[in-house]
Design a protein around this motif. Sequence first.
Motif, PDB file in Angstrom:
ATOM      1  N   GLU A   1       4.052   3.344   6.821  1.00 23.06           N
ATOM      2  CA  GLU A   1       3.216   3.910   7.889  1.00 23.06           C
ATOM      3  C   GLU A   1       1.901   4.410   7.299  1.00 23.06           C
ATOM      4  O   GLU A   1       1.686   5.607   7.105  1.00 23.06           O
ATOM      5  CB  GLU A   1       3.973   5.037   8.598  1.00 23.06           C
ATOM      6  N   PHE A   2       1.019   3.469   6.987  1.00 20.61           N
ATOM      7  CA  PHE A   2      -0.285   3.800   6.431  1.00 20.61           C
ATOM      8  C   PHE A   2      -1.278   2.721   6.831  1.00 20.61           C
ATOM      9  O   PHE A   2      -0.895   1.631   7.276  1.00 20.61           O
ATOM     10  CB  PHE A   2      -0.228   3.929   4.903  1.00 20.61           C
ATOM     11  N   MET A   3      -2.555   3.032   6.697  1.00 19.25           N
ATOM     12  CA  MET A   3      -3.594   2.068   7.026  1.00 19.25           C
ATOM     13  C   MET A   3      -3.626   0.988   5.954  1.00 19.25           C
ATOM     14  O   MET A   3      -3.809   1.273   4.771  1.00 19.25           O
ATOM     15  CB  MET A   3      -4.958   2.765   7.132  1.00 19.25           C
ATOM     16  N   ASN A   4      -3.428  -0.240   6.381  1.00 17.49           N
ATOM     17  CA  ASN A   4      -3.272  -1.355   5.444  1.00 17.49           C
ATOM     18  C   ASN A   4      -4.642  -1.953   5.117  1.00 17.49           C
ATOM     19  O   ASN A   4      -5.045  -2.969   5.657  1.00 17.49           O
ATOM     20  CB  ASN A   4      -2.359  -2.405   6.067  1.00 17.49           C
ATOM     21  N   VAL A   5      -5.369  -1.300   4.204  1.00 18.49           N
ATOM     22  CA  VAL A   5      -6.700  -1.754   3.799  1.00 18.49           C
ATOM     23  C   VAL A   5      -6.690  -2.089   2.311  1.00 18.49           C
ATOM     24  O   VAL A   5      -5.832  -1.587   1.569  1.00 18.49           O
ATOM     25  CB  VAL A   5      -7.765  -0.672   4.087  1.00 18.49           C
ATOM     26  N   PRO A   6      -7.600  -2.935   1.833  1.00 17.33           N
ATOM     27  CA  PRO A   6      -7.686  -3.174   0.390  1.00 17.33           C
ATOM     28  C   PRO A   6      -7.798  -1.853  -0.365  1.00 17.33           C
ATOM     29  O   PRO A   6      -8.557  -0.960   0.040  1.00 17.33           O
ATOM     30  CB  PRO A   6      -8.951  -4.024   0.258  1.00 17.33           C
TER      31      PRO A   6
ATOM     32  N   SER B   1      -3.252  -6.481  -1.142  1.00 19.63           N
ATOM     33  CA  SER B   1      -4.545  -6.243  -1.803  1.00 19.63           C
ATOM     34  C   SER B   1      -4.570  -4.863  -2.446  1.00 19.63           C
ATOM     35  O   SER B   1      -5.442  -4.037  -2.156  1.00 19.63           O
ATOM     36  CB  SER B   1      -5.690  -6.390  -0.802  1.00 19.63           C
ATOM     37  N   VAL B   2      -3.598  -4.585  -3.325  1.00 17.90           N
ATOM     38  CA  VAL B   2      -3.552  -3.336  -4.075  1.00 17.90           C
ATOM     39  C   VAL B   2      -3.871  -3.655  -5.533  1.00 17.90           C
ATOM     40  O   VAL B   2      -3.152  -4.415  -6.189  1.00 17.90           O
ATOM     41  CB  VAL B   2      -2.181  -2.643  -3.973  1.00 17.90           C
ATOM     42  N   TYR B   3      -4.951  -3.073  -6.034  1.00 20.68           N
ATOM     43  CA  TYR B   3      -5.406  -3.305  -7.407  1.00 20.68           C
ATOM     44  C   TYR B   3      -5.165  -2.028  -8.218  1.00 20.68           C
ATOM     45  O   TYR B   3      -5.658  -0.958  -7.862  1.00 20.68           O
ATOM     46  CB  TYR B   3      -6.898  -3.650  -7.418  1.00 20.68           C
TER      47      TYR B   3
ATOM     48  N   ARG C   1     -17.995  -4.293  -1.188  1.00 16.93           N
ATOM     49  CA  ARG C   1     -18.680  -5.370  -0.463  1.00 16.93           C
ATOM     50  C   ARG C   1     -17.695  -6.383   0.110  1.00 16.93           C
ATOM     51  O   ARG C   1     -17.828  -6.833   1.251  1.00 16.93           O
ATOM     52  CB  ARG C   1     -19.660  -6.073  -1.411  1.00 16.93           C
ATOM     53  N   THR C   2     -16.682  -6.745  -0.692  1.00 22.20           N
ATOM     54  CA  THR C   2     -15.853  -7.910  -0.344  1.00 22.20           C
ATOM     55  C   THR C   2     -14.354  -7.624  -0.236  1.00 22.20           C
ATOM     56  O   THR C   2     -13.615  -8.474   0.261  1.00 22.20           O
ATOM     57  CB  THR C   2     -16.033  -9.011  -1.409  1.00 22.20           C
ATOM     58  N   GLY C   3     -13.886  -6.472  -0.758  1.00 22.08           N
ATOM     59  CA  GLY C   3     -12.455  -6.229  -0.838  1.00 22.08           C
ATOM     60  C   GLY C   3     -11.828  -6.799  -2.084  1.00 22.08           C
ATOM     61  O   GLY C   3     -10.615  -6.659  -2.294  1.00 22.08           O
ATOM     62  N   ASP C   4     -12.629  -7.421  -2.945  1.00 22.19           N
ATOM     63  CA  ASP C   4     -12.160  -7.989  -4.209  1.00 22.19           C
ATOM     64  C   ASP C   4     -13.044  -7.407  -5.314  1.00 22.19           C
ATOM     65  O   ASP C   4     -14.259  -7.615  -5.305  1.00 22.19           O
ATOM     66  CB  ASP C   4     -12.298  -9.511  -4.168  1.00 22.19           C
ATOM     67  N   PRO C   5     -12.484  -6.682  -6.309  1.00 22.30           N
ATOM     68  CA  PRO C   5     -13.328  -6.061  -7.335  1.00 22.30           C
ATOM     69  C   PRO C   5     -13.937  -7.048  -8.318  1.00 22.30           C
ATOM     70  O   PRO C   5     -14.904  -6.707  -9.002  1.00 22.30           O
ATOM     71  CB  PRO C   5     -12.372  -5.095  -8.051  1.00 22.30           C
ATOM     72  N   THR C   6     -13.390  -8.253  -8.396  1.00 25.88           N
ATOM     73  CA  THR C   6     -13.945  -9.260  -9.308  1.00 25.88           C
ATOM     74  C   THR C   6     -14.042 -10.607  -8.600  1.00 25.88           C
ATOM     75  O   THR C   6     -13.300 -11.546  -8.916  1.00 25.88           O
ATOM     76  CB  THR C   6     -13.074  -9.393 -10.582  1.00 25.88           C
TER      77      THR C   6
END
Length: 531
Positions: A309-314, A408-410, A473-478
């Motif tokens: 139960e959490f906001m599913n964001v990168p 999308s968990v880094y 910017r993109t949701g991807d750090p690399t």
Amino acid sequence: MTDLIVEVTEGKLEGKVCKTLNNVEYFAFRGIPYAKPPINDLRFAIPEPSEPWEGVRDATQNRNICAQLDRESETVTGDEDCLYLNIYTPKLPADASTAMPVMVFIHGGGFLSGNGTKDEDHTPDFIIERNVVFVGINYRLGILGFLALDRKEAPGNMGLRDQVQALKWIKKNVAKFNGDPDNVTIFGISAGAASVEYLMLSPMARGLFHKAIAQSGSTLNHWTCNSDVKSLAFKIPLLKGKKITDDENLYKYLKDLPLKDLLVTSLLALDTDPYKGGIHFGFVPTVEKPNGWEPFLDKPTYELLVKGEFMNVPFISGFCSREGLLTFTDGPAKIEKVIKDKMLCEHLPFTMTEENETELENRLKAIYLEGSEPVKEMDDFAIDLFTDIDFFGGIYVAASLIARKNPSVYFYEFAYDGGLNYLKKKLGIDRTGACHGDDTGYIIKTLFLSEGVSDQDKLMRERIVNMWTDFARTGDPTPKTDDIITTKWQPIAETGFNYLLIDEKLRMQEGSPLPNRAKLYQELYDKYCRT
């Protein structure tokens, strides 16, 4: 642009032209009110939206930071009228076709101190140069932000509600500063990182941000939540020689207490509060018992994380390799005790039976006192213990649980020991390794870290700023690799944990960092925190 005017919902603002260290021009708007001043009857209240003003408001100067106490001098800095934010943008006037990502910085300080708006503490030079709009916010601290009396006038989590109110203001107005309201990243360090995770868990913050970065902090860290703030609050009148036994009179007494008396006595009450772990801040977030108001949080965070139960964001999450070095300054007596007694179990922030304690004590000693890591200093085991209890254990477990639902968990471990290691330099800690909060200096410019910066330090700074802003910017750090970003950072895999080691070189690592310790804390949280 000598007459730099931007019109927001409440009225017109006059800003200021500034330049970064590299002589890049940007525009600063400081001291913008995002809520009504929380003073008088609003002292402990849920924040209310800011009111409009007439004419042009001067936004060229910083306004008050939130009231906090300097323990050594017992002087109050800041003020109760403090709910302001600063916005820095690389480009004006606004043009929807060139809207930029927005990064909102939530400061740390144990929910007791710090600020998001003083230029000498942090300026956005490096982030601005990557064409990102930067926002720094203040939020109420200590008893002013986190008194919880189970009543609407003081429900608890006011400081977190302040953050939500700031995000609402940003969503409504950031386009006027060339920011994209549909591409907002929240990021923070320590208590700011815990705040980021709290915002991911609270329904109140849904839709107000789109990516999140938590550096060295989690809602599972014991110091980020107090289930009995009210009992701590009842100690305050006693310390002033007054006995109060009911909630109504306690609320009235605290609401009318002069600011300095309130802050000094709340810290004295904190000093009488027993706690486990290495650090403790007392007036911090809590699970609310709502009765006629919308709660920020009404369930334990471990329960929410397990249930997804959490906001599913990168999401980026991580820690510094020797977080426990902080305990030398914030909890030195704890370090001394554990070195002398070598009784480890008593410091764990879990409620367990005597039988479980005996079994667990042997396991802890096998990990921390008899492990395979080479010991260089007699207190290394204590630093490792408090690294895990205060930070790594909760951070790792939370990220693992979020990754069950979120692809999308880094995750990262920051191990670089250089000239911009923030807290080690600020506190004069003369030990090897990356201390708690040390990665801050590679993202935010601070004045006291302006000298002795090596080429390697500058490379590390460029790497981290690039990864953080590319993620925003993109949701991807690399999104691409090159001479600066030499390694592709992979998210935690479905098939097992993996993470980025940030040191002189960037390296992807398979498996969990500190695997024996990581496994221990997964088991401890699962056994003692599951409802």
